[in-house]
Design an enzyme around this catalytic site. Structure first.
Site, PDB file in Angstrom:
ATOM      1  N   SER A   1      -3.180  -6.438  -6.484  1.00 54.69           N
ATOM      2  CA  SER A   1      -4.711  -5.930  -6.356  1.00 54.69           C
ATOM      3  C   SER A   1      -5.794  -6.770  -6.287  1.00 54.69           C
ATOM      4  O   SER A   1      -6.841  -6.351  -6.087  1.00 54.69           O
ATOM      5  CB  SER A   1      -4.951  -4.845  -7.494  1.00 54.69           C
ATOM      6  OG  SER A   1      -4.201  -3.525  -7.277  1.00 54.69           O
TER       7      SER A   1
ATOM      8  N   GLY B   1      -2.344  -9.875   3.883  1.00 52.61           N
ATOM      9  CA  GLY B   1      -1.956 -10.573   2.572  1.00 52.61           C
ATOM     10  C   GLY B   1      -0.633 -10.942   2.245  1.00 52.61           C
ATOM     11  O   GLY B   1       0.317 -11.336   3.153  1.00 52.61           O
ATOM     12  N   VAL B   2      -0.222 -10.771   0.971  1.00 52.19           N
ATOM     13  CA  VAL B   2       1.170 -11.042   0.676  1.00 52.19           C
ATOM     14  C   VAL B   2       2.009  -9.967   1.227  1.00 52.19           C
ATOM     15  O   VAL B   2       3.184 -10.543   1.440  1.00 52.19           O
ATOM     16  CB  VAL B   2       1.141 -10.972  -1.010  1.00 52.19           C
ATOM     17  CG1 VAL B   2       0.991  -9.760  -1.429  1.00 52.19           C
ATOM     18  CG2 VAL B   2       2.554 -11.893  -1.407  1.00 52.19           C
ATOM     19  N   ASP B   3       1.747  -8.927   1.355  1.00 56.14           N
ATOM     20  CA  ASP B   3       2.640  -8.036   2.024  1.00 56.14           C
ATOM     21  C   ASP B   3       3.095  -8.363   3.485  1.00 56.14           C
ATOM     22  O   ASP B   3       4.160  -8.523   3.694  1.00 56.14           O
ATOM     23  CB  ASP B   3       1.785  -6.759   2.251  1.00 56.14           C
ATOM     24  CG  ASP B   3       2.630  -5.443   2.569  1.00 56.14           C
ATOM     25  OD1 ASP B   3       3.875  -5.364   2.574  1.00 56.14           O
ATOM     26  OD2 ASP B   3       2.002  -4.157   2.715  1.00 56.14           O
TER      27      ASP B   3
ATOM     28  N   ASN C   1       0.850  -1.326   0.071  1.00 56.32           N
ATOM     29  CA  ASN C   1      -0.163   0.111  -0.148  1.00 56.32           C
ATOM     30  C   ASN C   1       1.031   1.173   0.011  1.00 56.32           C
ATOM     31  O   ASN C   1       2.130   1.007   0.171  1.00 56.32           O
ATOM     32  CB  ASN C   1      -0.976  -0.081   1.174  1.00 56.32           C
ATOM     33  CG  ASN C   1      -0.224  -0.101   2.392  1.00 56.32           C
ATOM     34  OD1 ASN C   1       0.538   0.965   2.943  1.00 56.32           O
ATOM     35  ND2 ASN C   1      -0.392  -1.128   3.271  1.00 56.32           N
TER      36      ASN C   1
ATOM     37  N   VAL D   1      -7.368  -7.994  -1.299  1.00 54.01           N
ATOM     38  CA  VAL D   1      -8.028  -6.947  -0.441  1.00 54.01           C
ATOM     39  C   VAL D   1      -8.437  -5.861  -1.244  1.00 54.01           C
ATOM     40  O   VAL D   1      -9.637  -5.352  -0.991  1.00 54.01           O
ATOM     41  CB  VAL D   1      -7.092  -6.227   0.688  1.00 54.01           C
ATOM     42  CG1 VAL D   1      -7.706  -5.117   1.474  1.00 54.01           C
ATOM     43  CG2 VAL D   1      -6.615  -7.587   1.635  1.00 54.01           C
TER      44      VAL D   1
HETATM   45  N1  AR6 Z   1       2.353 -15.768  -2.011  1.00 48.11           N
HETATM   46  C1  AR6 Z   1       1.660 -15.278  -3.139  1.00 48.11           C
HETATM   47  N2  AR6 Z   1       0.720 -14.607  -3.224  1.00 48.11           N
HETATM   48  C2  AR6 Z   1      -0.150 -14.424  -2.212  1.00 48.11           C
HETATM   49  C3  AR6 Z   1       0.555 -14.939  -0.669  1.00 48.11           C
HETATM   50  C4  AR6 Z   1       1.811 -15.323  -0.769  1.00 48.11           C
HETATM   51  N3  AR6 Z   1       2.475 -15.677   0.290  1.00 48.11           N
HETATM   52  N4  AR6 Z   1      -0.393 -14.428   0.123  1.00 48.11           N
HETATM   53  C5  AR6 Z   1      -1.458 -13.775  -0.430  1.00 48.11           C
HETATM   54  N5  AR6 Z   1      -1.240 -13.934  -1.738  1.00 48.11           N
HETATM   55  P1  AR6 Z   1      -3.469  -9.065  -1.475  1.00 48.11           P
HETATM   56  P2  AR6 Z   1      -3.995  -6.428  -2.759  1.00 48.11           P
HETATM   57  C6  AR6 Z   1      -2.140 -13.534  -3.160  1.00 48.11           C
HETATM   58  O1  AR6 Z   1      -4.773  -8.878  -0.755  1.00 48.11           O
HETATM   59  O2  AR6 Z   1      -5.166  -7.071  -3.276  1.00 48.11           O
HETATM   60  C7  AR6 Z   1      -2.186  -5.646   1.982  1.00 48.11           C
HETATM   61  O3  AR6 Z   1      -2.600  -5.285   3.256  1.00 48.11           O
HETATM   62  C8  AR6 Z   1      -3.704 -13.296  -2.910  1.00 48.11           C
HETATM   63  O4  AR6 Z   1      -4.453 -14.451  -2.725  1.00 48.11           O
HETATM   64  O5  AR6 Z   1      -2.306  -9.388  -0.608  1.00 48.11           O
HETATM   65  O6  AR6 Z   1      -2.812  -5.792  -3.815  1.00 48.11           O
HETATM   66  C9  AR6 Z   1      -1.616  -4.299   1.397  1.00 48.11           C
HETATM   67  O7  AR6 Z   1      -0.598  -3.861   2.549  1.00 48.11           O
HETATM   68  C10 AR6 Z   1      -3.895 -12.575  -3.882  1.00 48.11           C
HETATM   69  O8  AR6 Z   1      -4.129 -13.256  -5.029  1.00 48.11           O
HETATM   70  O9  AR6 Z   1      -3.051  -7.704  -2.136  1.00 48.11           O
HETATM   71  C11 AR6 Z   1      -2.269  -3.315   1.174  1.00 48.11           C
HETATM   72  O10 AR6 Z   1      -2.891  -2.703   1.873  1.00 48.11           O
HETATM   73  C12 AR6 Z   1      -2.839 -11.714  -4.083  1.00 48.11           C
HETATM   74  O11 AR6 Z   1      -1.770 -12.045  -3.432  1.00 48.11           O
HETATM   75  C13 AR6 Z   1      -3.561  -4.444   0.318  1.00 48.11           C
HETATM   76  O12 AR6 Z   1      -3.356  -5.521   1.029  1.00 48.11           O
HETATM   77  C14 AR6 Z   1      -2.877 -10.058  -3.651  1.00 48.11           C
HETATM   78  O13 AR6 Z   1      -3.609 -10.220  -2.500  1.00 48.11           O
HETATM   79  C15 AR6 Z   1      -3.179  -4.720  -0.992  1.00 48.11           C
HETATM   80  O14 AR6 Z   1      -3.868  -5.535  -1.604  1.00 48.11           O
END
Ligand code: AR6
Length: 165
Positions: free
Chosen positions: A115, A30-32, A22, A118
């Protein structure tokens, strides 16, 4: 070359992994969250010095405790229905990340589905943007291996289909 791989991006031994961050670049869920946990506190410390990042852009840090040498923190758009420039902002993430990877001398780069968690961007539309933008960027360049990482089987199928198109 673009390939799809299913699993946890934090385990990948590539030159750079991309984070779906973010604008604060100070971590989240999430991945972050997974990347910050696996990298250790040094990553957050380095991120504090970056001053955040605009949506549609990216910034690079070291990999700290990760197998990857670098983390490229890209800030994807929040999905508002598609009429607020979301596709161009998402494309900007992929382009900025590849520009930073190139400048760092990286030829192996792995992206999560930016994206689509979340931030609510529909996975099929996001996969089409990712593939089209990466193909454009890779055109005329040699030796790059880009991995599109799917955390689950449904996302893997969507990414595979986008690559076939
Ligand atoms: N490895 C690979 N992919 C993953 C992993 C992992 N370990 N964990 C989750 N994913 P998201 P966004 C996938 O929500 O939508 C955070 O709080 C997940 O299944 O992580 O860009 C940030 O700080 C999905 O397909 O990222 C921001 O505030 C993809 O990663 C916000 O979320 C992205 O999901 C960003 O939201």
């Amino acid at each position: 070359m673009i390939r799809v791989w299913q699993g946890d991006i934090t385990t990948l031994d590539v030159c750079a992994i991309v984070n779906a961050a973010n604008r604060s670049l100070l971590g989240g869920g999430g991945v972050d969250g997974a990347i910050h946990r696996a990298a250790g506190p040094g990553l957050l410390e380095e991120c504090r010095g970056l001053g955040g990042c605009e949506t549609g852009r990216a910034k690079i840090t070291g990999g700290h405790g990760l197998p990857a040498h670098h983390v490229i923190h890209a800030v994807g758009p929040v999905w508002h229905g598609g009429g607020q420039g979301e596709a161009e902002l998402l494309a900007g993430c992929y382009r900025s990340a590849m520009d930073l990877a190139e400048a760092a001398g990286c030829r192996t780069v792995a992206f999560p589905a930016i994206s689509t968690g979340v931030y609510g961007y529909p996975a099929t539309a996001a996969a089409a943007v990712a593939v089209a933008t990466l193909r454009d960027w890779l055109a005329g360049r040699e030796g790059y291996e880009v991995t599109l990482v799917a955390f689950d089987g449904a996302t893997a199928a969507i990414l595979e289909k986008a690559l076939e198109a």
